[in-house]
Every structure is written in structure tokens, then in C-alpha cells.
Design an enzyme around this catalytic site. Structure first.
Site, short mmCIF file in Angstrom:
data_model
loop_
_atom_site.label_atom_id
_atom_site.label_comp_id
_atom_site.label_asym_id
_atom_site.label_seq_id
_atom_site.Cartn_x
_atom_site.Cartn_y
_atom_site.Cartn_z
N LYS A 112 49.64 34.93 23.94
CA LYS A 112 49.81 35.60 25.23
C LYS A 112 51.26 35.46 25.71
CE LYS A 112 46.88 34.13 28.64
NZ LYS A 112 45.57 34.20 29.32
N GLU A 160 46.89 32.45 46.88
CA GLU A 160 46.07 33.55 46.34
C GLU A 160 45.10 34.01 47.43
OE1 GLU A 160 44.67 33.22 42.28
OE2 GLU A 160 42.68 33.89 42.91
N HIS A 216 46.94 40.96 40.68
CA HIS A 216 46.18 40.61 39.49
C HIS A 216 45.71 41.92 38.83
CE1 HIS A 216 44.91 36.38 41.08
NE2 HIS A 216 46.05 36.76 41.61
#
Ligand code: FAD
Length: 286
Positions: A162, A16, A76
Site C-alpha cells: 500500500k 475525525e 475518506h
């Protein structure tokens, strides 16, 4: 390449990075990516500010550079401070650049920025993304419970929503005690959540990072970790090396226990990412 296709083949190893602040040049992150690309991660994800300041272009530019290097990018996408039109425009931009993977998030609530109210939870943006096109969708999960949830049971039930909304796989919040991840993995399996989960690993390599991380995400600190940090807090090089060794130790244990993937929060530090990647490349590939 869609990230979900990777999990059947191997233990996924991803990085990331965050885009530069508005005041610094984009070249800084390009230089970081230049160094990270040689480590051949399975994908690199790019964070995106939930601040509503519309930095989609920047995240897309960084993701496009990752793609140019032959690495799969993930963008993201926090939703709480964005309208449906704004999210839709960013998704069009992502698609036009040939990027197929997004990490769909609610984003942290900033008391100074009123939410736009089009999306309340990550599951809302996941449903929206599914309607917009054929994206691979990741979601976030919290081995030590999301700080706003009233209980782990409530948080896991929301996580299930989710996944049912369309999350293909999950990336965990950072943690320093692998037991919390293993217990969480069992609990969510009992709840019927069976998409792949990557374990989020944050190498702590300087003193400021420790306090910031703990206040931000509430990760518990095992005794072994605290002792190491106290012992080396006045010796930056030793602390860096100890932080790297601690992260490697966590990864070896996680891989031995059959984790689906490791997501390394690189903090844009190629030196640390390289040391860790070199130490675990044999075991991740085995
Ligand atoms: P959600 O899944 O929506 O959950 C948020 C809270 O709402 C939880 O307490 C959950 O239990 C609860 N909830 C969910 N659904 C319901 C419902 N139907 N009813 C009632 N309660 C519900 N933030 C950024 O701004 N930018 C980034 O780039 C970024 N990257 C991240 C990457 C990773 C891997 C992780 C783990 C986090 C990241 N974050 C980022 C932080 C994230 O935005 C925050 O943790 C945020 O507070 C929650 O986001 P979420 O998508 O998990 O929210």
C-alpha cells in the site's frame, strides 16, 4: 495544504468526524464543526460510507465547510463498492473544491452489497488516485492486525504494498493498549515502511460504544481499561470523565515515545474533543 507536509514540522493532531445520516440535517454537523474549529486541529477527516450509496456529495459538503473554517480537510474514500467511473467522479468533485487530501480505503465488505470488482484492495485505489492527480494520500493500518488477515506478517506485507503504491502517511485503527502500537511501529520499521503514522485514539465515553467498538475492530482491552469501564458503567458522567482521562493518558505516553501524530476519533462530540485537546495542547506543541 497537503497533510504530508505537516509531519516534518510537528506532532500532528487531527480529528475525525462523520457526516449526518440521510434522515438528519447537515446543519447538525456544521454546528459540531463550528465548535471543533476553535480547537485548531491540523486537519479534520470526514468518513464516507462504503455502502455504495454514493454519499460523495455529502462528504464533499462537510469537507468544504471544514475548509471554509481555515482547517485542512481530508476525505475518506472507500472503493470496494464503487466503480472506476464513480471514484473518478468523486475525485473530480474533490479537486474542483480545492481539496487536496484523501484517505484511500478498501472499505468493509458488506455481505448484502456485491462488490463492484473494479478495486479489490486499498492499494488498487491508491494507484488509481495517483494517476488522477496530485493528491496527498493517507492509508489505514492496524496495530493489532486487520481482522481478515491470516497473520500479522501477511498484513504488514500488504501494508508495504500500500505504501509502495503511493500512501504518503498512515492512520491507525483505534487501540487501547499503547504497547500494541509501539510493537507494530517496530515491526513495520523492520519491514522497511517508514512513512509517518498517526495513532488512532478513540475516547470511550459511554457503555454502548465499548461493545460496538470491540466487535467492529477487535481491539484488545487491557485490564486497566476493563476495570475502569466496569467501575463506572452505571454512572454516565463518571464513565465519560474516565474515558477522557484514559485517552489523555494514552496520548501523553504516545507523544513521549515520539509518535508522528494523534488522530482523534471525535464521534462528533465536541465536548469530549475539547476536554482532550485542552489537556494535551501543551504536550503536543512542546
Ligand atoms: P486494505 O488495505 O485493502 O486491506 C484489507 C485486507 O486485505 C487486509 O486484511 C489486508 O491484509 C488484505 N490485503 C491487502 N492487500 C492484499 C493483497 N494484495 N492480497 C491479499 N490480501 C490483501 N471504512 C469505510 O467504509 N469508510 C470510512 O470512512 C472508513 N474510515 C476508516 C478510517 C481509518 C483510520 C481506519 C483504520 C479504517 C476506516 N474504515 C473506513 C474501515 C476500513 O474500510 C476497513 O478496516 C476495511 O476492512 C479495510 O480497509 P483498508 O483500506 O485497510 O483495506
Amino acid at each position: 495544504m497537503k497533510v504530508r507536509e505537516l509531519f516534518d514540522k510537528k506532532t500532528v493532531f487531527s480529528f475525525e468526524v462523520f457526516p449526518p445520516k440521510k434522515t438528519s440535517s447537515i446543519e447538525v454537523i456544521y454546528k459540531t464543526l463550528e465548535e471543533l474549529k476553535d480547537l485548531s486541529p491540523d486537519f479534520i477527516s470526514v468518513t464516507y460510507s462504503a455502502g455504495g450509496s454514493g454519499n460523495g456529495q455529502l462528504a464533499c459538503d462537510v469537507a468544504s465547510k471544514i475548509k471554509e473554517y481555515g482547517i485542512t480537510p481530508v476525505i475518506h474514500l472507500p472503493c470496494i463498492n464503487y466503480s472506476r467511473e464513480e471514484v473518478s467522479a468523486v475525485l473530480d468533485e474533490i479537486k474542483s473544491r480545492g481539496i487536496e487530501n484523501v484517505l484511500a480505503l478498501r472499505g468493509d465488505i458488506n455481505p448484502e452489497i456485491p462488490p463492484k470488482n473494479d478495486f479489490r484492495y486499498a492499494s488498487d485505489i491508491i494507484r488509481f488516485i495517483k494517476e488522477k492527480g496530485d493528491f496527498d494520500i493517507a492509508g489505514a493500518c492496524y496495530p493489532e492486525c486487520h481482522p481478515e488477515a491470516s497473520s500479522m506478517v501477511e498484513d504488514i506485507l500488504h501494508l508495504k504494498e500500500k505504501v509502495e503504491a503511493g500512501a504518503d502517511h498512515l492512520i491507525s485503527q483505534l487501540f487501547f493498549d499503547n504497547r500494541s502500537f509501539f510493537e507494530f511501529r517496530e515491526k513495520i520499521a523492520i519491514a522497511g515502511i517508514n512513512v509517518p503514522i498517526e495513532a488512532g485514539i478513540m475516547p470511550v465515553t459511554n457503555k454502548n460504544q465499548i461493545e460496538r467498538m470491540v466487535t467492529m475492530c477487535g481491539a484488545s482491552l487491557p485490564n486497566k481499561f476493563t476495570k475502569i469501564m466496569q467501575r463506572y458503567e452505571h454512572s454516565p458522567e463518571a464513565l465519560r470523565d474516565a474515558g477522557i482521562a484514559y485517552a489523555v493518558d494514552q496520548i501523553v505516553d504516545l507523544v513521549a515515545e515520539g509518535v508522528d501524530g494523534i488522530h482523534l476519533y471525535t464521534m462528533n462530540n465536541p465536548y469530549v474533543a475539547r476536554k482532550i485537546s485542552e489537556s494535551v495542547s501543551g504536550i503536543i506543541g512542546a
